[in-house]
Design an enzyme around this catalytic site. Structure first.
Site, PDB file in Angstrom:
ATOM      1  N   LYS A 125      13.242   7.333   4.059  1.00  0.00           N
ATOM      2  CA  LYS A 125      12.099   7.325   5.071  1.00  0.00           C
ATOM      3  C   LYS A 125      11.027   6.201   4.693  1.00  0.00           C
ATOM      4  CE  LYS A 125       8.766  10.416   4.165  1.00  0.00           C
ATOM      5  NZ  LYS A 125       7.451  10.058   3.725  1.00  0.00           N
ATOM      6  N   ASN A 126      10.765   6.345   3.468  1.00  0.00           N
ATOM      7  CA  ASN A 126       9.572   5.067   3.011  1.00  0.00           C
ATOM      8  C   ASN A 126      10.123   3.813   3.072  1.00  0.00           C
ATOM      9  OD1 ASN A 126       7.991   7.503   2.677  1.00  0.00           O
ATOM     10  ND2 ASN A 126       8.095   7.644   0.525  1.00  0.00           N
ATOM     11  N   CYS A 159      -5.824  14.179   3.164  1.00  0.00           N
ATOM     12  CA  CYS A 159      -4.407  14.138   2.839  1.00  0.00           C
ATOM     13  C   CYS A 159      -4.357  15.447   1.704  1.00  0.00           C
ATOM     14  CB  CYS A 159      -4.197  13.010   2.046  1.00  0.00           C
ATOM     15  SG  CYS A 159      -2.326  12.965   1.536  1.00  0.00           S
ATOM     16  N   ARG A 188      -6.461   9.549  -1.784  1.00  0.00           N
ATOM     17  CA  ARG A 188      -5.530   8.132  -0.848  1.00  0.00           C
ATOM     18  C   ARG A 188      -6.418   7.306  -0.045  1.00  0.00           C
ATOM     19  NH1 ARG A 188       0.002  10.603   1.242  1.00  0.00           N
ATOM     20  NH2 ARG A 188       0.524   8.321   0.882  1.00  0.00           N
ATOM     21  N   ASP A 216       7.186  11.274  -6.237  1.00  0.00           N
ATOM     22  CA  ASP A 216       7.728  12.009  -4.963  1.00  0.00           C
ATOM     23  C   ASP A 216       8.798  12.899  -5.617  1.00  0.00           C
ATOM     24  OD1 ASP A 216       6.022  10.841  -3.373  1.00  0.00           O
ATOM     25  OD2 ASP A 216       7.574   9.336  -2.564  1.00  0.00           O
ATOM     26  N   ARG A 242       9.388  16.635   7.856  1.00  0.00           N
ATOM     27  CA  ARG A 242       8.841  15.054   8.133  1.00  0.00           C
ATOM     28  C   ARG A 242       9.562  14.001   7.105  1.00  0.00           C
ATOM     29  NH1 ARG A 242       2.573  14.522   6.806  1.00  0.00           N
ATOM     30  NH2 ARG A 242       3.003  12.647   7.090  1.00  0.00           N
TER      31      ARG A 242
HETATM   32  C1  EPZ Z   1       3.892   5.785  -1.059  1.00  0.00           C
HETATM   33  O1  EPZ Z   1       2.541   6.073  -0.551  1.00  0.00           O
HETATM   34  C2  EPZ Z   1       4.833   6.588  -0.453  1.00  0.00           C
HETATM   35  N1  EPZ Z   1       4.483   6.608   0.778  1.00  0.00           N
HETATM   36  C3  EPZ Z   1       4.353   8.007  -0.962  1.00  0.00           C
HETATM   37  O2  EPZ Z   1       5.373   9.096  -0.742  1.00  0.00           O
HETATM   38  C4  EPZ Z   1       4.586   7.906  -2.576  1.00  0.00           C
HETATM   39  O3  EPZ Z   1       4.416   9.197  -3.060  1.00  0.00           O
HETATM   40  C5  EPZ Z   1       3.662   6.783  -2.930  1.00  0.00           C
HETATM   41  O4  EPZ Z   1       3.967   5.476  -2.389  1.00  0.00           O
HETATM   42  C6  EPZ Z   1       3.866   6.507  -4.584  1.00  0.00           C
HETATM   43  O5  EPZ Z   1       5.220   6.420  -4.845  1.00  0.00           O
HETATM   44  C7  EPZ Z   1       5.268   5.718   1.685  1.00  0.00           C
HETATM   45  O6  EPZ Z   1       5.889   4.809   1.180  1.00  0.00           O
HETATM   46  C8  EPZ Z   1       5.317   5.995   3.033  1.00  0.00           C
HETATM   47  P1  EPZ Z   1       0.294   4.129  -3.160  1.00  0.00           P
HETATM   48  P2  EPZ Z   1       1.044   5.001  -0.798  1.00  0.00           P
HETATM   49  O7  EPZ Z   1      -0.499   3.095  -2.389  1.00  0.00           O
HETATM   50  O8  EPZ Z   1       1.708   3.722  -0.335  1.00  0.00           O
HETATM   51  C9  EPZ Z   1      -3.987   4.795  -4.931  1.00  0.00           C
HETATM   52  C10 EPZ Z   1       6.091  11.076   0.278  1.00  0.00           C
HETATM   53  O9  EPZ Z   1       6.175  12.340  -0.075  1.00  0.00           O
HETATM   54  N2  EPZ Z   1      -4.778   3.790  -4.028  1.00  0.00           N
HETATM   55  O10 EPZ Z   1       1.168   3.188  -4.075  1.00  0.00           O
HETATM   56  O11 EPZ Z   1       0.037   5.689   0.045  1.00  0.00           O
HETATM   57  C11 EPZ Z   1      -3.772   6.128  -4.475  1.00  0.00           C
HETATM   58  O12 EPZ Z   1      -4.702   6.712  -4.093  1.00  0.00           O
HETATM   59  C12 EPZ Z   1       5.122  10.051   0.173  1.00  0.00           C
HETATM   60  O13 EPZ Z   1       7.330  10.593   1.098  1.00  0.00           O
HETATM   61  C13 EPZ Z   1      -5.696   3.178  -3.938  1.00  0.00           C
HETATM   62  O14 EPZ Z   1      -6.774   3.861  -4.661  1.00  0.00           O
HETATM   63  O15 EPZ Z   1       0.988   5.326  -2.228  1.00  0.00           O
HETATM   64  C14 EPZ Z   1      -2.660   6.593  -5.397  1.00  0.00           C
HETATM   65  O16 EPZ Z   1      -3.411   7.249  -6.389  1.00  0.00           O
HETATM   66  C15 EPZ Z   1       3.906  10.906  -0.417  1.00  0.00           C
HETATM   67  N3  EPZ Z   1      -6.351   2.481  -3.216  1.00  0.00           N
HETATM   68  C16 EPZ Z   1      -2.032   5.178  -6.140  1.00  0.00           C
HETATM   69  O17 EPZ Z   1      -2.801   4.257  -5.583  1.00  0.00           O
HETATM   70  C17 EPZ Z   1      -5.426   2.002  -2.083  1.00  0.00           C
HETATM   71  O18 EPZ Z   1      -5.989   1.158  -1.265  1.00  0.00           O
HETATM   72  C18 EPZ Z   1      -0.816   4.914  -5.538  1.00  0.00           C
HETATM   73  O19 EPZ Z   1      -0.873   5.022  -3.991  1.00  0.00           O
HETATM   74  C19 EPZ Z   1      -4.116   2.515  -1.875  1.00  0.00           C
HETATM   75  C20 EPZ Z   1      -3.704   3.388  -3.139  1.00  0.00           C
END
Ligand code: EPZ
Length: 420
Positions: free
Chosen positions: A22-23, A116, A121, A304, A395
């Site tokens: 999915k991701n 969320c 996030r 995850d 999802r």
């Molecule tokens: C991706 O989310 C995945 N989603 C998530 O999977 C996964 O948990 C996550 O990466 C971490 O591996 C998809 O790929 C669609 P991040 P993403 O930006 O990209 C902070 C699932 O269950 N951050 O790497 O949103 C954030 O809050 C889902 O399939 C900021 O502070 O994750 C987090 O603490 C859920 N500012 C950390 O970075 C930003 O602008 C990592 O988030 C962006 C992120």
């Protein structure tokens, strides 16, 4: 409302085919917006998040045709560059259309995703990267309004972000010059995205490393096919299903190299695996040891998989400590697991998981991975559990009920209306 009914303590047997990731599919679907022509993606998972992204692309004017596990996307005639709240609010990953729309059309509006269940996030790092590429960004009436002809830049992420890296890569495609992205995320899903862009004619250096160099282009190729990688989180979840029921099952269509951290932790717990090129089998064990887990960015242990391992750790012979480092609120499953007899105490980002005798209960899914932890716990619990709000599971897990049934689990999908 649909729910899952699971009767636990059943040994599983047989093999199950893992779906496409999915991701990986989500950012690649967003990338299709860059291409003035048709592209085909194969091995896509048929899960609701993918349908949401396809709905979003269709709403922007792309022609999308799903045929079993393939989809053909034609973004020749994009009619709008506004990603509406009604769709974006269903799925945060919709924010991934920001980079490609801006890169190709020099302007776009994308709704802010909103709340969320697993943490705040924010998308500040996405926006900072786009601003570095020369975008003018305004936040107005709940929308990100971005405009400007992008130019290559040197971007260094303050913190590793999967989505932020993907948006920066996508935005850099039509930016003139070579964009350098430092402290980039290295997830296999990002590699799959880069491979898709290479098929479209983009030169990318450093694929799979922390430093990516994207050579901007004037035009992209179309009429090619890209295969989505196997879903490592779905694969890990089924390995946990084999482990929590102490069963011998095989998962096929997997890439074990994407699962090294998960395999390590299963081994540490005492779950031995037969790992082959594209399949993995679980073996029976005498008892489960304990292990400590700290989630981190790839290649570390994936956040995850944290909830699923928490369910498994409840069956260990001594205490396990789980340290969630990526998201501040990703312990929503704890309260539900406690309803099944789980002895877990929380202290900020730490969960202390004690050996527990699980018993069936009526529980509620709260987010995608939390839901799969409840399914795993129910497979191990004595008695019949009922898991509601299963739209969270739909999802990201294709045919979860059917796949578990094929392994011999006593699981069925029910409708509350039929019970009345
Ligand atoms: C991706 O989310 C995945 N989603 C998530 O999977 C996964 O948990 C996550 O990466 C971490 O591996 C998809 O790929 C669609 P991040 P993403 O930006 O990209 C902070 C699932 O269950 N951050 O790497 O949103 C954030 O809050 C889902 O399939 C900021 O502070 O994750 C987090 O603490 C859920 N500012 C950390 O970075 C930003 O602008 C990592 O988030 C962006 C992120």
């Amino acid at each position: 409302m649909k729910y899952l009914q699971i009767t636990g303590e059943q040994e599983l047997k047989g093999s199950v085919k893992i779906s496409g990731a999915k991701n990986a599919t989500l950012p690649i679907l967003a990338a299709c917006l860059l291409i003035k022509g048709k592209v085909t993606l194969t091995n896509i998972p048929l899960v609701s998040d993918i349908y949401t992204m396809i709905e979003l692309l269709s709403n922007l004017g792309a022609k999308c045709l799903i045929d079993e596990h393939s989809v053909c996307i034609d973004s020749s005639n994009i009619t709008s560059t506004k990603a509406l709240y009604e769709i974006v609010s269903k799925m945060r990953a919709s924010i991934l259309v920001l980079g490609p729309l801006l890169s190709r059309f020099n302007e776009c509006e994308v709704s802010l995703p909103g709340g969320c269940a697993i943490g705040q996030r924010p998308i500040d790092l996405h926006l900072k990267a786009l601003a570095k590429l020369g975008a003018k960004i305004e936040l107005k009436e709940g929308y990100v309004k971005a405009s400007g002809k992008l130019k290559a830049a040197n971007i260094t992420f303050d913190k590793i972000t999967v989505g932020g890296t993907e948006n920066a890569i996508l935005a850099a495609v039509y930016a003139e010059g070579v964009t350098i992205i430092n402290n980039a995320a290295m997830e296999p899903e990002i590699i799959n995205l880069c491979e898709f862009l290479e098929l479209a004619g983009v030169k990318i250096e450093g694929i799979g490393s922390k430093c990516l160099k994207i050579h901007g282009v004037k035009e992209l190729k179309s009429d090619f096919t890209c295969k989505i990688i196997p879903d490592r989180i779905e694969a890990g979840t089924y390995l946990c299903a084999g482990a929590i029921t102490n069963s011998e099952i095989t998962i096929t269509n997997v890439n074990p190299n994407h699962l090294l951290a998960v395999i390590d932790k299963l081994n540490e717990l005492g779950v031995m695996l037969d790992v082959q090129e594209d399949k993995i089998s679980t073996k029976k064990y005498k008892k489960l040891n304990s292990c400590n887990i700290q989630t981190s960015e790839y290649p570390g242990f994936p956040t995850d998989m944290q909830a699923q391992f928490m369910a498994l750790c409840l069956c260990a012979s001594s205490d396990c400590i789980i340290d969630e480092r990526l998201f501040e609120n990703r312990f929503m499953h704890v309260a539900e697991l406690q309803r099944m007899g789980a002895n877990i105490s929380l202290n900020n980002h730490l969960a202390i998981v004690k050996p527990s005798k699980l018993s069936a209960a009526q529980v509620m899914a709260t987010d995608l991975r939390a839901s799969s932890a409840l399914v795993l716990a129910a497979l191990a619990a004595k008695g019949t559990s009922k898991i509601s709000r299963i739209y969270h599971l739909q999802r990201g897990y294709e045919d979860l009920c059917l796949k578990l049934q094929s392994l011999g689990a006593k699981i069925s999908l029910k409708d509350e209306n039929d019970d009345k």
